[in-house]
Design a protein around this motif. Structure first.
Motif, mmCIF file in Angstrom:
data_model
loop_
_atom_site.group_PDB
_atom_site.id
_atom_site.type_symbol
_atom_site.label_atom_id
_atom_site.label_comp_id
_atom_site.label_asym_id
_atom_site.label_seq_id
_atom_site.Cartn_x
_atom_site.Cartn_y
_atom_site.Cartn_z
ATOM 1 N N LEU A 141 20.093 -30.824 83.003
ATOM 2 C CA LEU A 141 19.755 -29.846 81.963
ATOM 3 C C LEU A 141 20.432 -28.505 82.240
ATOM 4 C CD1 LEU A 141 18.298 -29.186 79.380
ATOM 5 C CD2 LEU A 141 16.215 -28.773 80.704
ATOM 6 N N ARG A 142 20.477 -28.130 83.501
ATOM 7 C CA ARG A 142 21.148 -26.883 83.878
ATOM 8 C C ARG A 142 22.621 -26.917 83.435
ATOM 9 N NH1 ARG A 142 19.844 -26.865 89.008
ATOM 10 N NH2 ARG A 142 21.702 -27.958 89.688
ATOM 11 N N GLU A 143 23.303 -28.046 83.687
ATOM 12 C CA GLU A 143 24.704 -28.183 83.288
ATOM 13 C C GLU A 143 24.845 -28.343 81.774
ATOM 14 O OE1 GLU A 143 27.239 -27.681 85.308
ATOM 15 O OE2 GLU A 143 25.781 -27.324 86.900
ATOM 16 N N GLY A 144 23.890 -29.019 81.143
ATOM 17 C CA GLY A 144 23.933 -29.213 79.703
ATOM 18 C C GLY A 144 23.812 -27.913 78.935
ATOM 19 N N LEU A 145 22.961 -27.012 79.400
ATOM 20 C CA LEU A 145 22.799 -25.720 78.720
ATOM 21 C C LEU A 145 24.108 -24.930 78.700
ATOM 22 C CD1 LEU A 145 19.295 -24.669 80.071
ATOM 23 C CD2 LEU A 145 19.901 -25.095 77.678
ATOM 24 N N LYS A 146 24.925 -25.114 79.709
ATOM 25 C CA LYS A 146 26.201 -24.392 79.783
ATOM 26 C C LYS A 146 27.193 -24.856 78.721
ATOM 27 C CE LYS A 146 25.769 -23.623 84.723
ATOM 28 N NZ LYS A 146 26.282 -23.974 86.060
ATOM 29 N N LEU A 147 26.914 -25.995 78.091
ATOM 30 C CA LEU A 147 27.796 -26.538 77.056
ATOM 31 C C LEU A 147 27.374 -26.137 75.648
ATOM 32 C CD1 LEU A 147 28.037 -30.149 78.539
ATOM 33 C CD2 LEU A 147 29.730 -28.308 78.737
ATOM 34 N N MET A 148 26.302 -25.362 75.552
ATOM 35 C CA MET A 148 25.730 -25.047 74.243
ATOM 36 C C MET A 148 25.893 -23.573 73.892
ATOM 37 S SD MET A 148 22.200 -27.252 74.489
ATOM 38 C CE MET A 148 21.759 -26.986 72.778
ATOM 39 N N LYS A 149 25.823 -23.310 72.588
ATOM 40 C CA LYS A 149 25.810 -21.951 72.058
ATOM 41 C C LYS A 149 24.443 -21.709 71.429
ATOM 42 C CE LYS A 149 30.656 -22.384 70.876
ATOM 43 N NZ LYS A 149 31.590 -22.597 69.779
ATOM 44 N N ALA A 150 24.086 -20.455 71.252
ATOM 45 C CA ALA A 150 22.804 -20.123 70.631
ATOM 46 C C ALA A 150 22.738 -20.747 69.239
ATOM 47 C CB ALA A 150 22.628 -18.619 70.552
ATOM 48 N N GLY A 151 21.597 -21.340 68.918
ATOM 49 C CA GLY A 151 21.392 -21.961 67.614
ATOM 50 C C GLY A 151 21.757 -23.430 67.565
ATOM 51 N N GLU A 152 22.324 -23.960 68.630
ATOM 52 C CA GLU A 152 22.717 -25.361 68.626
ATOM 53 C C GLU A 152 21.593 -26.254 69.144
ATOM 54 O OE1 GLU A 152 27.531 -25.303 69.070
ATOM 55 O OE2 GLU A 152 26.378 -25.473 70.924
ATOM 56 N N LYS A 153 21.644 -27.502 68.686
ATOM 57 C CA LYS A 153 20.722 -28.525 69.156
ATOM 58 C C LYS A 153 21.583 -29.707 69.620
ATOM 59 C CE LYS A 153 16.666 -31.200 67.864
ATOM 60 N NZ LYS A 153 15.664 -31.436 66.816
ATOM 61 N N ALA A 154 21.331 -30.162 70.835
ATOM 62 C CA ALA A 154 22.105 -31.272 71.391
ATOM 63 C C ALA A 154 21.177 -32.270 72.059
ATOM 64 C CB ALA A 154 23.131 -30.763 72.400
ATOM 65 N N THR A 155 21.627 -33.511 72.111
ATOM 66 C CA THR A 155 20.888 -34.571 72.791
ATOM 67 C C THR A 155 21.718 -35.018 73.987
ATOM 68 O OG1 THR A 155 19.841 -35.285 70.744
ATOM 69 C CG2 THR A 155 19.894 -36.878 72.554
ATOM 70 N N PHE A 156 21.087 -35.005 75.139
ATOM 71 C CA PHE A 156 21.745 -35.367 76.389
ATOM 72 C C PHE A 156 21.161 -36.666 76.922
ATOM 73 C CE2 PHE A 156 21.940 -30.791 76.039
ATOM 74 C CZ PHE A 156 23.262 -30.515 76.323
ATOM 75 N N ILE A 157 22.014 -37.502 77.482
ATOM 76 C CA ILE A 157 21.569 -38.725 78.147
ATOM 77 C C ILE A 157 21.931 -38.577 79.621
ATOM 78 C CG2 ILE A 157 21.714 -41.229 78.255
ATOM 79 C CD1 ILE A 157 22.714 -41.141 75.341
ATOM 80 N N PHE A 158 20.910 -38.483 80.458
ATOM 81 C CA PHE A 158 21.114 -38.246 81.879
ATOM 82 C C PHE A 158 20.775 -39.487 82.698
ATOM 83 C CE2 PHE A 158 19.682 -33.935 80.389
ATOM 84 C CZ PHE A 158 20.907 -33.301 80.523
ATOM 85 N N PRO A 159 21.698 -39.948 83.554
ATOM 86 C CA PRO A 159 21.312 -40.962 84.544
ATOM 87 C C PRO A 159 20.285 -40.338 85.488
ATOM 88 C CG PRO A 159 23.690 -40.497 84.630
ATOM 89 C CD PRO A 159 23.074 -39.551 83.660
ATOM 90 N N SER A 160 19.552 -41.137 86.196
ATOM 91 C CA SER A 160 18.450 -40.619 87.013
ATOM 92 C C SER A 160 18.892 -39.572 88.027
ATOM 93 C CB SER A 160 17.721 -41.759 87.715
ATOM 94 O OG SER A 160 18.567 -42.397 88.650
ATOM 95 N N HIS A 161 20.091 -39.714 88.587
ATOM 96 C CA HIS A 161 20.518 -38.737 89.599
ATOM 97 C C HIS A 161 20.834 -37.372 88.994
ATOM 98 C CE1 HIS A 161 24.441 -40.327 88.280
ATOM 99 N NE2 HIS A 161 24.948 -39.195 88.680
ATOM 100 N N LYS A 162 21.000 -37.296 87.680
ATOM 101 C CA LYS A 162 21.187 -36.014 87.001
ATOM 102 C C LYS A 162 19.870 -35.518 86.404
ATOM 103 C CE LYS A 162 25.427 -35.055 87.642
ATOM 104 N NZ LYS A 162 25.792 -33.809 88.302
ATOM 105 N N ALA A 163 18.854 -36.369 86.427
ATOM 106 C CA ALA A 163 17.545 -35.994 85.879
ATOM 107 C C ALA A 163 16.612 -35.660 87.053
ATOM 108 C CB ALA A 163 16.999 -37.125 85.018
ATOM 109 N N PHE A 164 15.635 -36.494 87.293
ATOM 110 C CA PHE A 164 14.638 -36.201 88.319
ATOM 111 C C PHE A 164 14.791 -37.044 89.570
ATOM 112 C CE2 PHE A 164 12.911 -34.631 84.379
ATOM 113 C CZ PHE A 164 12.391 -33.395 84.739
ATOM 114 N N GLY A 165 15.796 -37.927 89.596
ATOM 115 C CA GLY A 165 16.168 -38.655 90.796
ATOM 116 C C GLY A 165 15.094 -39.527 91.392
#
Length: 189
Positions: free
Chosen positions: A131-155
């Motif tokens: 999520l930390r890395e995903g936020l860096k790909l967004m601009k204000a007002g955008e909505k995005a859906t991310f699919i994270f493997p477990s090691h990028k999520a809560f491990g």
């Protein structure tokens, strides 16, 4: 004669006793096999999760998925068309966002109402890596859906509540605002 014999014996023991001490060997030796096995298990887990995610993406022809260089996939639900809105969050910027978390079957683990709107100082506070890395790909007002493997999520540890060990997740994120960091260390000259 006995005295010479005693001197010879003492000299022999003296010479033999002067050799440098040898390092003791450990009782048990660790060959690193546990670490090597753990690496193999983790590589298999990552490959298995990525195969499931890629199959899921392949079956969804309605969306334009983007593969991140950080090891996750995403698509925009709402992309900013404002040509003046080009700012993406950087280190120290404060972002305000909402998100939910689903499993790969689309079942909600945490719905938007269950997670309060977050204020997050980029890379200065704790937030799971994807999520930390995903936020860096967004601009204000955008909505995005991310699919994270477990090691990028809560491990391995999960979130110690509803997300278990090694669970890949889908997260829908709405980035409301980005407040640029004001550097108070600049001197006015």
């Amino acid at each position: 004669m006995k005295l010479k014999f005693i001197y010879v014996i003492v000299a022999i023991f003296g010479i033999l006793g002067c050799k440098s001490p040898e390092a003791r060997r450990p009782v048990t030796q660790n060959s690193g096999s546990f670490i090597n096995e753990s690496i193999k298990r983790n590589k298999k887990l990552v490959a298995k999760e990525e195969a499931i995610i890629l199959k899921m993406i392949e079956q969804d022809s309605t969306r334009n998925y983007i593969a991140s260089s950080n090891g996750f996939w995403y698509y925009y639900n709402e992309k900013s068309t404002d040509s003046l809105n080009v700012e993406m969050p950087e280190y120290g910027d404060v972002v305000r966002f909402d998100y939910n978390i689903k499993d790969l079957n689309g079942n909600y683990i945490y719905d938007v109402g269950e997670i309060p709107t977050k204020r997050y100082a980029m890379d200065r506070e704790n937030l799971f890596g994807g999520l930390r890395e995903g936020l860096k790909l967004m601009k204000a007002g955008e909505k995005a859906t991310f699919i994270f493997p477990s090691h990028k999520a809560f491990g391995y540890y999960g979130d110690k509540d509803r997300i278990g060990t090694n669970i890949p997740i889908i997260t829908e994120v709405t980035l409301h605002t980005i407040t640029q960091e004001i550097n108070t260390n600049k001197s006015d000259n």
